[in-house]
Design a protein around this motif. Structure first.
Motif, short mmCIF file in Angstrom:
data_model
loop_
_atom_site.label_atom_id
_atom_site.label_comp_id
_atom_site.label_asym_id
_atom_site.label_seq_id
_atom_site.Cartn_x
_atom_site.Cartn_y
_atom_site.Cartn_z
N UNK A 24 0.86 -1.18 0.00
CA UNK A 24 0.00 0.00 0.00
C UNK A 24 0.90 1.23 0.00
N UNK A 25 0.68 2.12 -0.95
CA UNK A 25 1.49 3.34 -1.05
C UNK A 25 0.96 4.37 -0.05
N UNK A 26 1.86 4.95 0.73
CA UNK A 26 1.49 5.97 1.72
C UNK A 26 1.67 7.35 1.08
N UNK A 30 -5.21 11.75 -3.42
CA UNK A 30 -5.25 12.45 -4.69
C UNK A 30 -3.90 12.83 -5.27
N UNK A 31 -2.83 12.40 -4.62
CA UNK A 31 -1.48 12.74 -5.06
C UNK A 31 -0.73 11.45 -5.38
N UNK A 32 -0.01 11.45 -6.50
CA UNK A 32 0.85 10.32 -6.85
C UNK A 32 2.29 10.81 -6.82
#
Length: 92
Positions: A24-26, A30-32
């Motif tokens: 899971x990316x922290x 709404x931001x990549x």
């Protein structure tokens, strides 16, 4: 001379299967980001679920492993602002 860090999870690390981890990316909603922290919940053969954390740009690099108690303490610290930058640095 400084001492080398101790891997206090060495006794369980070889029982954790990271190949099936759902990382899971922290990231802020709404931001990549190009590079961020990723975490995954990994079940151990003893029935305990550990939390693993790695750098997204280095998926084959170092993976940190936390016990449930360590992870809970970390999350509470984040929520309490324990790791927030001082105001003078946050505005820079």
């Amino acid at each position: 001379m400084s001492e080398q860090p101790v891997d206090d999870k060495a006794h369980i690390r070889h029982h954790l299967d990271f190949t099936k981890a759902e990382w899971i990316r922290a990231e802020p909603e709404g931001v990549t980001l190009d590079d961020c922290v990723e975490y995954a919940f990994i079940e151990h053969t003893d029935g305990v679920t550990y939390t693993a954390m790695r750098q997204s740009s280095k998926p084959d690099g170092v993976i940190l492993v936390f016990t449930p108690g360590e992870w809970d303490a970390f999350v509470k610290g984040v929520r309490d602002g324990e790791f927030d930058l001082p105001e003078d640095l946050a505005e820079a």
